[in-house]
Design a protein around this motif. Structure first.
Motif, short mmCIF file in Angstrom:
data_model
loop_
_atom_site.label_atom_id
_atom_site.label_comp_id
_atom_site.label_asym_id
_atom_site.label_seq_id
_atom_site.Cartn_x
_atom_site.Cartn_y
_atom_site.Cartn_z
N THR A 241 0.75 -1.31 0.02
CA THR A 241 0.06 0.03 0.21
C THR A 241 0.84 1.17 0.16
N VAL A 242 1.67 1.26 0.83
CA VAL A 242 2.66 2.42 1.00
C VAL A 242 3.46 2.64 -0.38
N LEU A 243 4.29 1.57 -0.99
CA LEU A 243 4.76 1.66 -2.27
C LEU A 243 3.83 2.16 -3.33
N THR A 244 2.72 1.78 -3.59
CA THR A 244 1.75 1.96 -4.54
C THR A 244 1.53 3.46 -4.21
N GLU A 245 1.01 3.91 -3.10
CA GLU A 245 0.50 5.39 -2.93
C GLU A 245 1.63 6.42 -3.05
N THR A 246 2.79 6.10 -2.74
CA THR A 246 3.79 6.85 -2.80
C THR A 246 4.27 7.17 -4.39
N LEU A 247 4.35 6.02 -5.17
CA LEU A 247 4.69 6.34 -6.53
C LEU A 247 3.61 6.89 -7.20
N TYR A 260 9.67 15.02 -6.36
CA TYR A 260 9.85 13.50 -6.62
C TYR A 260 10.75 12.71 -5.90
N LEU A 261 11.99 13.43 -5.79
CA LEU A 261 13.19 12.80 -5.14
C LEU A 261 12.83 12.48 -3.51
N ASP A 262 12.29 13.55 -2.95
CA ASP A 262 12.02 13.46 -1.80
C ASP A 262 10.85 12.32 -1.53
N LEU A 263 9.98 11.93 -2.25
CA LEU A 263 8.99 10.83 -2.27
C LEU A 263 9.67 9.61 -2.22
N ILE A 264 10.54 9.38 -3.38
CA ILE A 264 11.07 7.82 -3.79
C ILE A 264 12.45 7.66 -2.84
N GLU A 265 13.08 8.48 -2.61
CA GLU A 265 14.18 8.18 -1.96
C GLU A 265 13.84 7.58 -0.43
N PRO A 266 13.04 7.75 0.46
CA PRO A 266 12.89 6.87 1.53
C PRO A 266 12.40 5.71 1.24
N LEU A 267 11.62 5.26 0.10
CA LEU A 267 11.27 4.03 -0.20
C LEU A 267 12.43 3.00 -0.43
N VAL A 268 13.42 3.53 -1.17
CA VAL A 268 14.69 2.61 -1.42
C VAL A 268 15.29 2.67 -0.22
N ARG A 269 15.78 3.56 0.68
CA ARG A 269 16.46 3.38 1.72
C ARG A 269 16.03 2.65 2.91
N HIS A 270 14.57 2.56 3.14
CA HIS A 270 13.94 2.16 4.36
C HIS A 270 13.21 0.96 4.28
N PHE A 271 12.48 0.82 2.83
CA PHE A 271 11.71 -0.39 2.86
C PHE A 271 12.10 -1.64 1.95
#
Length: 329
Positions: A241-247, A260-271
């Protein structure tokens, strides 16, 4: 104590409100909800910390679903068991459940009787004599109530789970600065003991952030494993859900924009390292993941989203490189 007619539960899942992932000592301190009771910990293949079990007393009703007729209220008295979990130092959950059993004499007992059995409620009113039929009717009534919203005097596992989650999220030791702002999901589950019919799982999505899971188990000894399965299922559904909604949010901006970078960077680093479906489900119920991998296709969806995320990063990197090497005017 008689065998349970049905087990009703709920799991709420969110992000630990912390700038960094919790280490073992921090998770243990956060989840030390009962003095003198240890927090359980598992390190491999990914860390999971589980608090001691708490109990909340209830004297309310749940509904018995009857085909073609209005659901009938059934009074239940007893306790709801609850615990909190931290997975990978990042995912925070509150998990509550109760086993509904027949009352021995259909009389309300003193609270001392109920408090001695954590996570058990007694049905004082009459329910169908066949245990599987009664359990299925209670489970269906529970899920219908979850879809419509629990009314006054109806068992409200949502409220009990929410109180526990708020208690842990608001701990002063957390800095309340998560790397990304994401919401909470709810997974409502029921389990009926069905003998040779189990184990079996059916999952529905009645709302944007609400999931409904129905389980059929072979025997009563699988109930604890069923709770752990639902907790792990809720965690992985939350990740999707988090990945879908953030993208979807990121698509509103240019790939080179700071937003854009502020949204996707945490996905790669933390999830990205948290996806391990079935690794913490007890062996007796691990096979329940197999149908979910086919429909709705959990890992297939996760891989598709992850590839989309990586492709987008590659495109952004290429565009940035081309921009830097373009000839000036």
């Amino acid at each position: 104590m008689s065998a349970p007619l049905v087990v009703l539960g709920e799991v709420k899942t969110c992000l630990v409100p912390s700038a960094v992932a919790l280490v073992r000592e921090e998770a243990a301190q956060l989840l030390a909800l009962m003095p003198g009771r240890a927090v359980s910990w598992r390190e491999r293949p990914g860390s999971v910390a589980i608090s001691p079990s708490l109990a909340a007393g209830v004297d309310c009703a749940t509904r018995l679903h009857r085909d073609g007729r209005a659901p009938a209220p059934v009074r239940i008295v007893g306790t709801v068991a609850g615990r909190a979990l931290v997975t990978g130092g990042r995912i925070l959950q509150s998990s509550v459940y109760t086993r509904i059993v027949r009352s021995g004499d259909r009389m309300r007992q003193p609270w001392s009787h109920y408090l001695s059995r954590k996570g058990v409620t007694e049905a004082i009113d009459v329910v169908p004599p066949d245990p599987v039929r009664a359990g299925t009717a209670l489970a269906e009534g529970y899920h219908l109530d979850r879809a419509a919203g629990a009314g006054e005097g109806i068992l409200d596992l949502d409220a009990i789970s929410d109180r526990l989650l708020v208690r842990v999220r608001g701990d002063s030791r957390l800095d309340q600065s998560p790397p990304v702002q994401v919401g909470v999901t709810r997974l409502c589950w029921s389990a009926v003991i069905g003998g040779s019919a189990g184990p079996k799982v059916t999952m529905h999505l009645p709302g944007e952030r609400v999931r409904s899971v129905r389980l059929v188990l072979r025997e009563e000894s699988e109930i604890r494993a069923a709770q752990r399965f639902c907790e792990e299922l809720a965690a992985h559904d939350w990740l999707l859900t988090v990945l879908t909604e953030t993208l979807e949010q990121a698509d509103l901006f240019d790939v080179l924009s700071p937003q854009y970078l502020d949204l996707i960077e945490p996905l790669v680093r933390h999830f990205s390292g948290l996806w391990m479906p079935g690794m913490h489900t007890p062996k007796s119920l691990r096979a329940l993941w197999k149908p979910l991998q086919s429909d709705p296709g959990f890992t297939q969806q996760w891989n598709a989203l992850r590839e989309r995320l990586h492709d987008t990063i590659a495109i952004a990197t290429l565009r940035a490189a081309n921009k830097d090497t373009a000839p000036g005017w």
